[in-house]
Write an enzyme that holds these catalytic residues in place. Structure first.
Site, mmCIF file in Angstrom:
data_model
loop_
_atom_site.group_PDB
_atom_site.id
_atom_site.type_symbol
_atom_site.label_atom_id
_atom_site.label_comp_id
_atom_site.label_asym_id
_atom_site.label_seq_id
_atom_site.Cartn_x
_atom_site.Cartn_y
_atom_site.Cartn_z
ATOM 1 N N GLU A 1 -6.916 4.540 7.946
ATOM 2 C CA GLU A 1 -6.762 5.969 7.614
ATOM 3 C C GLU A 1 -8.053 6.509 7.009
ATOM 4 O O GLU A 1 -8.410 7.678 7.213
ATOM 5 C CB GLU A 1 -5.547 6.152 6.685
ATOM 6 C CG GLU A 1 -4.247 6.006 7.480
ATOM 7 C CD GLU A 1 -3.069 5.446 6.715
ATOM 8 O OE1 GLU A 1 -3.065 5.500 5.468
ATOM 9 O OE2 GLU A 1 -2.138 4.933 7.369
ATOM 10 N N ASN B 1 0.870 -1.189 0.000
ATOM 11 C CA ASN B 1 0.000 0.000 0.000
ATOM 12 C C ASN B 1 0.901 1.232 0.000
ATOM 13 O O ASN B 1 1.469 1.584 1.035
ATOM 14 C CB ASN B 1 -0.903 -0.043 1.240
ATOM 15 C CG ASN B 1 -1.765 1.207 1.368
ATOM 16 O OD1 ASN B 1 -1.808 2.039 0.463
ATOM 17 N ND2 ASN B 1 -2.441 1.337 2.506
ATOM 18 N N TRP B 2 1.001 1.850 -1.155
ATOM 19 C CA TRP B 2 1.891 3.014 -1.268
ATOM 20 C C TRP B 2 1.310 4.261 -0.603
ATOM 21 O O TRP B 2 2.000 5.276 -0.477
ATOM 22 C CB TRP B 2 2.174 3.308 -2.750
ATOM 23 C CG TRP B 2 3.127 2.353 -3.402
ATOM 24 C CD1 TRP B 2 3.681 1.227 -2.832
ATOM 25 C CD2 TRP B 2 3.655 2.436 -4.730
ATOM 26 N NE1 TRP B 2 4.516 0.616 -3.739
ATOM 27 C CE2 TRP B 2 4.527 1.334 -4.914
ATOM 28 C CE3 TRP B 2 3.476 3.334 -5.780
ATOM 29 C CZ2 TRP B 2 5.209 1.114 -6.106
ATOM 30 C CZ3 TRP B 2 4.158 3.107 -6.973
ATOM 31 C CH2 TRP B 2 5.022 2.007 -7.129
ATOM 32 N N LYS B 3 0.040 4.214 -0.243
ATOM 33 C CA LYS B 3 -0.629 5.392 0.332
ATOM 34 C C LYS B 3 -0.430 6.587 -0.616
ATOM 35 O O LYS B 3 -0.359 6.394 -1.823
ATOM 36 C CB LYS B 3 -0.144 5.647 1.758
ATOM 37 C CG LYS B 3 -0.253 4.353 2.605
ATOM 38 C CD LYS B 3 -0.102 4.563 4.073
ATOM 39 C CE LYS B 3 -0.254 3.203 4.785
ATOM 40 N NZ LYS B 3 -0.209 3.305 6.222
ATOM 41 N N SER C 1 3.639 -1.839 10.251
ATOM 42 C CA SER C 1 5.096 -1.860 10.384
ATOM 43 C C SER C 1 5.704 -3.223 10.044
ATOM 44 O O SER C 1 6.658 -3.653 10.696
ATOM 45 C CB SER C 1 5.516 -1.390 11.783
ATOM 46 O OG SER C 1 5.088 -0.054 11.997
ATOM 47 N N HIS D 1 -9.691 0.880 5.199
ATOM 48 C CA HIS D 1 -8.375 1.118 5.802
ATOM 49 C C HIS D 1 -8.542 2.085 6.976
ATOM 50 O O HIS D 1 -9.346 3.019 6.915
ATOM 51 C CB HIS D 1 -7.411 1.699 4.763
ATOM 52 C CG HIS D 1 -6.000 1.708 5.263
ATOM 53 N ND1 HIS D 1 -5.534 2.681 6.115
ATOM 54 C CD2 HIS D 1 -4.976 0.842 5.075
ATOM 55 C CE1 HIS D 1 -4.270 2.411 6.425
ATOM 56 N NE2 HIS D 1 -3.905 1.301 5.795
ATOM 57 N N GLY E 1 2.619 2.656 10.655
ATOM 58 C CA GLY E 1 3.512 3.790 10.439
ATOM 59 C C GLY E 1 4.242 4.236 11.685
ATOM 60 O O GLY E 1 4.881 5.285 11.697
ATOM 61 N N GLU F 1 -5.068 -4.796 10.819
ATOM 62 C CA GLU F 1 -4.059 -3.752 10.962
ATOM 63 C C GLU F 1 -4.336 -2.960 12.241
ATOM 64 O O GLU F 1 -5.149 -2.031 12.232
ATOM 65 C CB GLU F 1 -4.107 -2.796 9.769
ATOM 66 C CG GLU F 1 -3.875 -3.464 8.435
ATOM 67 C CD GLU F 1 -3.413 -2.461 7.374
ATOM 68 O OE1 GLU F 1 -2.296 -2.623 6.894
ATOM 69 O OE2 GLU F 1 -4.155 -1.517 7.068
ATOM 70 N N GLY G 1 2.871 -1.058 4.264
ATOM 71 C CA GLY G 1 2.842 0.345 3.884
ATOM 72 C C GLY G 1 4.232 0.826 3.508
ATOM 73 O O GLY G 1 4.740 0.563 2.419
ATOM 74 N N GLY G 2 4.884 1.515 4.441
ATOM 75 C CA GLY G 2 6.165 2.164 4.163
ATOM 76 C C GLY G 2 7.179 1.275 3.450
ATOM 77 O O GLY G 2 7.825 1.698 2.478
HETATM 78 P P1 13P Z 1 3.059 0.643 7.592
HETATM 79 O O1 13P Z 1 3.597 -0.678 7.027
HETATM 80 O O2 13P Z 1 3.743 1.835 7.025
HETATM 81 O O3 13P Z 1 2.991 0.603 9.075
HETATM 82 O O4 13P Z 1 1.541 0.738 7.058
HETATM 83 C C1 13P Z 1 0.683 -0.326 7.225
HETATM 84 C C2 13P Z 1 -0.550 -0.069 6.455
HETATM 85 O O5 13P Z 1 -1.340 0.795 6.793
HETATM 86 C C3 13P Z 1 -0.783 -0.863 5.238
HETATM 87 O O6 13P Z 1 -2.066 -0.671 4.735
#
Ligand code: 13P
Length: 249
Positions: free
Chosen positions: A94, A9-11, A209, A92, A170, A164, A230-231
């Site tokens: 967010e 997930n590149w956000k 993470s 998600h 993050g 999650e 994510g990251g």
């Molecule tokens: P991180 O891996 O950056 O913690 O993000 C997780 C996430 O929200 C994947 O959808």
């Protein structure tokens, strides 16, 4: 046996230049296309990524619940399908926290994705306050039950769940494999109570993470079928190492 799956997930990150660099690194790492990784770039980068990596499996980070109409700024599930998405994240944290999505909106998005032939990845997870209050399992069960009630358990034959925990996203703080496994097992049991086959077959990904150095221990747990990253998914080599941490590799 459930096949492992990794979502990246590149956000809201990336650019066309970034896509080109990612794609060239990914191509160096993979002589043949891989189908156990899907990448969710921002919609505006779908075209660049699918041109640079024609075999990449694409996912959308979000869809709107209506098929078309006066919804400025939104993309329907049919539109992301038309752009090549095979998966769509729904709910998600967010989206839930920053954009006010509630369980019924999330259920609508889940249904809209399936109507468009896009596999929904239902994201669930508790906040730190909810965990501290001992309510983690109740919160996640409510998030799952809302979609089961709206879509029916049969709809989970073509769905993925991502657990999650909000406090691990993050933050660099990961749930321990045992903490994650406990929640994954609870989610699977909840689905199994409604339909044994669905519970046995559904893939439940862990997100929060996930990195190259913690993925293998998480994926070794019996109910963790992969990760939503994510990251670390912005780094092609790290995403590849995470993929190689799936037990079948
Ligand atoms: P991180 O891996 O950056 O913690 O993000 C997780 C996430 O929200 C994947 O959808």
């Amino acid at each position: 046996m459930r096949r492992g799956l990794i979502g990246g997930n590149w956000k809201m990150n990336g650019s066309r230049e970034f896509v080109a660099a990612f794609a060239s690194r990914w191509t160096e790492l993979h002589a043949t296309p891989v189908d156990d990784v899907f990448i969710c770039p921002p919609i505006g980068l779908f075209d660049a990524l699918s041109r640079a990596l024609p075999h990449v499996v694409l996912g959308a980070q979000n869809v709107y619940l209506e098929a078309s109409g006066a919804y400025t700024g939104e993309h329907s599930a049919d539109m992301v399908s038309d752009l090549g998405a095979r998966f769509a994240l729904v709910g998600h944290s967010e989206r839930r926290q920053l954009f006010g999505e509630d369980d019924s909106t999330v259920a609508g998005k889940f249904l809209a994705s399936q109507r468009a032939g896009v596999t929904p990845v239902l994201c669930v997870g508790e906040t730190l306050d909810e965990r501290r209050a001992g309510a983690a399992a109740d919160v996640v069960a409510r998030q799952i039950d809302a979609v089961v009630a709206a879509a029916g358990i049969g709809a989970f034959n073509d769905a993925v769940v991502a657990y999650e925990p909000v406090w691990a996203i993050g933050t660099g703080e990961t749930a321990t494999p045992a903490e994650a496994q406990e929640m994954h097992e609870m989610i699977r049991e909840r689905l199994t109570k409604s339909d044994q086959n669905v519970g046995d077959a559904i893939r439940i990904l862990y997100g929060g993470s996930v990195k190259a150095d913690n993925a293998a221990l998480l994926f070794a747990e019996p109910d963790i079928d992969g990760g939503l990253v994510g990251g670390a998914s912005l780094d092609a080599a790290e995403l590849n190492t995470i993929r190689q941490s799936l037990p079948e590799h």
